[in-house]
Design an enzyme around this catalytic site. Structure first.
Site, PDB file in Angstrom:
ATOM      1  N   HIS A   1      13.187  22.911  40.580  1.00  0.00           N
ATOM      2  CA  HIS A   1      13.885  22.264  40.125  1.00  0.00           C
ATOM      3  C   HIS A   1      14.996  23.310  39.915  1.00  0.00           C
ATOM      4  O   HIS A   1      16.625  22.912  39.940  1.00  0.00           O
ATOM      5  CB  HIS A   1      12.508  22.786  38.212  1.00  0.00           C
ATOM      6  CG  HIS A   1      13.900  21.755  37.562  1.00  0.00           C
ATOM      7  ND1 HIS A   1      15.032  22.739  37.258  1.00  0.00           N
ATOM      8  CD2 HIS A   1      14.566  20.797  37.013  1.00  0.00           C
ATOM      9  CE1 HIS A   1      15.867  21.981  35.491  1.00  0.00           C
ATOM     10  NE2 HIS A   1      15.604  20.639  35.886  1.00  0.00           N
TER      11      HIS A   1
ATOM     12  N   SER B   1      19.324  17.344  33.039  1.00  0.00           N
ATOM     13  CA  SER B   1      18.917  18.458  34.553  1.00  0.00           C
ATOM     14  C   SER B   1      19.910  18.422  35.228  1.00  0.00           C
ATOM     15  O   SER B   1      20.830  19.568  35.543  1.00  0.00           O
ATOM     16  CB  SER B   1      17.591  18.759  34.548  1.00  0.00           C
ATOM     17  OG  SER B   1      16.707  19.947  33.892  1.00  0.00           O
TER      18      SER B   1
ATOM     19  N   ASP C   1      16.911  28.742  35.379  1.00  0.00           N
ATOM     20  CA  ASP C   1      16.386  27.731  35.775  1.00  0.00           C
ATOM     21  C   ASP C   1      15.091  28.491  36.914  1.00  0.00           C
ATOM     22  O   ASP C   1      14.251  29.358  35.932  1.00  0.00           O
ATOM     23  CB  ASP C   1      16.725  26.743  36.410  1.00  0.00           C
ATOM     24  CG  ASP C   1      15.965  25.503  36.624  1.00  0.00           C
ATOM     25  OD1 ASP C   1      15.190  25.136  36.906  1.00  0.00           O
ATOM     26  OD2 ASP C   1      16.911  24.806  36.194  1.00  0.00           O
TER      27      ASP C   1
END
Lengths: 651, 82
Positions: free
Chosen positions: A105, A435, A32
């Site tokens: 994220h 996600s 990520d």
């Protein structure tokens, strides 16, 4: 996350999962944007020594040293050669050339999968509670592959390469790259090698829903995860001058609006730009919006960006209206100004009032956090949908998990909106996407793996899929947010994950790497293409009849030829008993009257660890029906365990 | 010219490595040098695939793909967070 543990029943069953205490240490690798190691979600209190099998490392770089790792966060690497070759050297004044997460994220996904327990977590008081990942005792290894310029395949492949040699047990990838054949897709290629080494690879299905054929990461050796809602909402209603109220959602916390109603203006009437209704940067006229609440339409730019545009133009607040593309699905945001999001229907009603009233006024009423929302889960409208565009005979997504308004750890390098103008810093953020659902399944897979260390990735996935549920407690079928109607296996796959049931699935559909190679033979892959994926010479047996429908997958996707005539499709499967000896009976339901479905044999008796095969025969009456998709379900039950498989039938 | 170069992932058939090479990375380098004087290996992959990534012109990529022992030369793809 502060709600999903309860929503998934993990809070009542903590003692059912042995995790690290039994020595079955599980490492979740997350590809990520990196990690914010100071997040409390990576607190290592109570963790024992790092497993001796661990070969990973904590790499140094901008604002990151080996000292940032601990017994929880045991690995942190970064891969930037690909992005730098494409876009030039990383500007280390704006981006950390290290595993440090400047985006948020990666911290969100890794803490969702395996974050430690953090009491008193919230975002500005919203979603307050004890935050935890799905596998609290699992170790975390982060592989930074996504940069401001994107995530490039050469870097992703390098990260998977390292994760394999580091000895991770589960890989979580909340990213995708369109729809290409398996031998051209670096994620699929890398995932194949990982699977061969016993690593379960969980990937997000994509946010291109509700269009059909919108899935990514559909290789059968990948666990493909769609998104559903929780039973939690953040209501912020719109109260119009005519006395009518409309429900909306918001995560705004800050200066309150005046008690008295404020003037309301439609962005499309406060601009000279053709797309001014979308509140794009620089399109709103400050003279027209100053001191008012602005109604913006969703689309084109980021939702939070629209709020920033209204604020910059002097607007006091915003009502963000969905359009037909989003329907009634509401996604809450941490706007920079008082703002709420409403569905298309509500947005149209507000516009009707706005256009008919000489001096329209509005109030936004923020109501905090609400739990116990029903029905839930509902398939998120954005969650990508089947059929599988690469191999229609493999049903995808595999299952859904929570992916809407998920609270998890965040980077202190960026505000909760991710906007450069957002100077707020938070420990936790609430965001949505597949996600977010993917790391839920990655963490749950780690839990299952810790309880059953000898299970293959396919067995773990099978357990998660065959125990997933497709109906609410009242018996009604799961709903689709995009339509308001019942969702189908093309939307939810096998259903919503139920980790407690997955712990003891009774039977599993197991698969080996050779099974997948046989599947590639059935797809008529060339020797070169198969060698590329398998990394070894593999010759399809010319004397053997390979069939895609014989891949021992825990779901059934039947594709009939529309070129007339009676049509018969057979799917053969092998069940492995992972519970006590017992007898299972099959039952089939279907909404397709044109297709007869038979199971042979209808009853299977198993000894412990025994394998038994069965065949499902789908016989089409010959005529192509008006409705080109049908759905059904096969269940094997011994009276205690229900081993469920969705069926899709397409012409 | 280098401005025309793009990133490619080169998949090698390790089982076809000539015996004259002591290590597969030497074979990779030799294969790369046979089509480009200047190209360098960005990554060497050992577990996910057998191969490497590098920067090549389209013509160099085409030439490399035609060589014995090369399974595929795939262009770089950009992925996005979900």
């Amino acid at each position: 996350t502060t709600r999903t543990p309860q929503f998934l029943g993990l809070d009542k069953s903590a003692d059912m999962f042995p995790e690290s205490s039994s020595g079955n240490e599980v490492v979740v690798g997350v590809l990520d944007t990196g990690v914010w190691p100071e997040s409390k979600s990576f607190n290592d209190a109570g963790f024992g020594p790092i497993p001796t099998t661990w070969k990973g490392a904590c790499e140094s770089g901008t604002n990151f040293t080996a000292a940032n790792c601990n017994k929880k966060l045991i690995g942190a690497r970064f891969f930037s050669k690909g992005v730098e070759a494409m876009l030039g050297p990383i500007d280390e004044t704006t981006e950390s050339k290290s595993p440090r997460d400047d985006d948020g994220h990666g911290t969100h996904t890794s803490s969702t999968a395996a974050g430690s327990v953090v009491p008193d977590a919230s975002l500005f008081g919203y979603a307050s509670g004890t935050a935890r990942g799905m596998a609290t005792r699992a170790r975390v290894a982060v592989y930074k592959v996504c940069w401001k310029g994107g995530c490039f395949s050469s870097d992703i492949l390098a990260a998977i390469d390292k994760a394999i040699s580091d000895n991770v047990n589960v890989l979580s990838l909340s990213l995708g790259g369109g729809m290409s054949d398996y031998f051209r897709d670096s994620v699929a290629i890398g995932a194949f090698s990982a699977m061969e080494k016993g690593i379960l690879v969980s990937c997000s299905a994509g946010n291109a829903g509700p269009s059909a054929y919108s899935l990514s990461n559909v290789a059968p050796w990948i666990t493909t995860v769609g998104a559903g809602t929780l039973d939690r909402d953040f209501p912020a209603s719109v109260s119009l001058g005519n006395g009518l109220n409309y429900s909306g959602v918001s995560l705004y916390r800050g200066n309150a609006l005046p008690e008295s109603p404020l003037p309301l203006i439609y962005a499309g009437n406060a601009t000279n730009a053709t797309n001014g209704n979308l509140c794009m940067t620089g399109t709103l006229s400050p003279e027209l919006v100053a001191g008012k609440i602005v109604l913006c339409d969703r689309g084109m730019n980021a939702r939070v960006q629209k709020g920033a545009v209204v604020k910059a133009a002097g607007g006091l607040g915003m009502v963000l209206s969905n359009t037909a593309a989003n329907g009634e699905e509401l996604v809450a945001d941490t706007h920079l100004l008082p703002a709420t999001a409403v569905g298309e229907r509500e947005g149209n009603a507000i516009k009707k009032y706005l256009f008919s009233e000489a001096k329209p006024t509005v109030k936004i009423v923020f109501q905090g956090t609400k739990v116990g929302v029903e029905p839930s889960p509902v398939v998120a409208a954005f969650s990508s949908r089947g059929p599988n565009s690469i191999t229609p005979q493999i049903l995808k997504p595999d299952l859904i998990a929570p992916g809407v308004n998920i609270l998890a750890g965040w980077s202190k390098a960026v505000g909760p909106t991710g906007l450069a103008v957002d100077e707020r810093r938070v420990d936790f953020n609430i965001i949505s996407g597949t996600s977010m659902s993917c790391p839920h399944v990655s963490g749950l897979a780690a839990l299952i793996k810790s309880a059953h260390p000898d299970w293959s990735p396919a067995a773990v996935r099978s357990a998660l899929m065959t125990t997933a549920y497709i109906a609410y407690k009242n018996g009604n079928k799961l709903q689709d947010s995009a339509t308001g109607k019942s969702s189908t296996p093309f939307d939810h796959g096998s259903g919503h994950v139920d980790p407690v049931a997955a712990l003891n699935p009774g039977l599993v559909y197991d698969l080996t790497a050779d099974d997948y190679l046989g599947f590639l033979c059935a797809l008529n892959y060339t020797a070169t293409q198969i060698t590329s994926l398998a990394r070894r010479k593999f010759q399809c047996d010319a004397g053997k009849k390979y069939s895609v429908s014989d891949l021992n997958y825990p779901s059934f996707a039947v594709v009939f030829d529309t070129m007339g005539g009676a049509n018969v499709v057979k799917h053969t499967r092998i069940l492995t008993n992972v519970g006590p000896a017992g007898t299972y009976k099959a039952s089939v339901t279907s909404d397709s009257k044109n297709v007869k479905i038979t199971v042979e044999p209808e009853e299977l008796s198993f000894k412990a660890n025994e394998k038994k095969s069965f065949t499902v025969t789908f016989t089409s009456s010959g005529s192509t029906p008006q409705k080109l998709n049908g759905f059904g379900r096969l269940e094997w039950t011994n009276g205690k365990n229900v081993v469920g498989s969705p069926i899709s039938i397409s012409w | 010219s280098s401005s025309l170069k793009s990133t490619y992932i080169v998949h090698m058939a390790k089982s076809e490595m000539p015996e004259s090479f002591e290590h597969h990375t030497l074979w990779y380098e030799s294969s790369l040098q046979s089509v480009s004087d200047s190209a360098e290996m960005m990554y060497t992959y050992e577990n996910a695939i057998h191969g490497f990534s590098t920067r090549l012109t389209p013509e160099e990529a085409r030439l490399l793909e035609s060589q014995t022992g090369i399974l595929a030369v795939l262009p770089e793809v950009k992925y996005e967070l979900h």
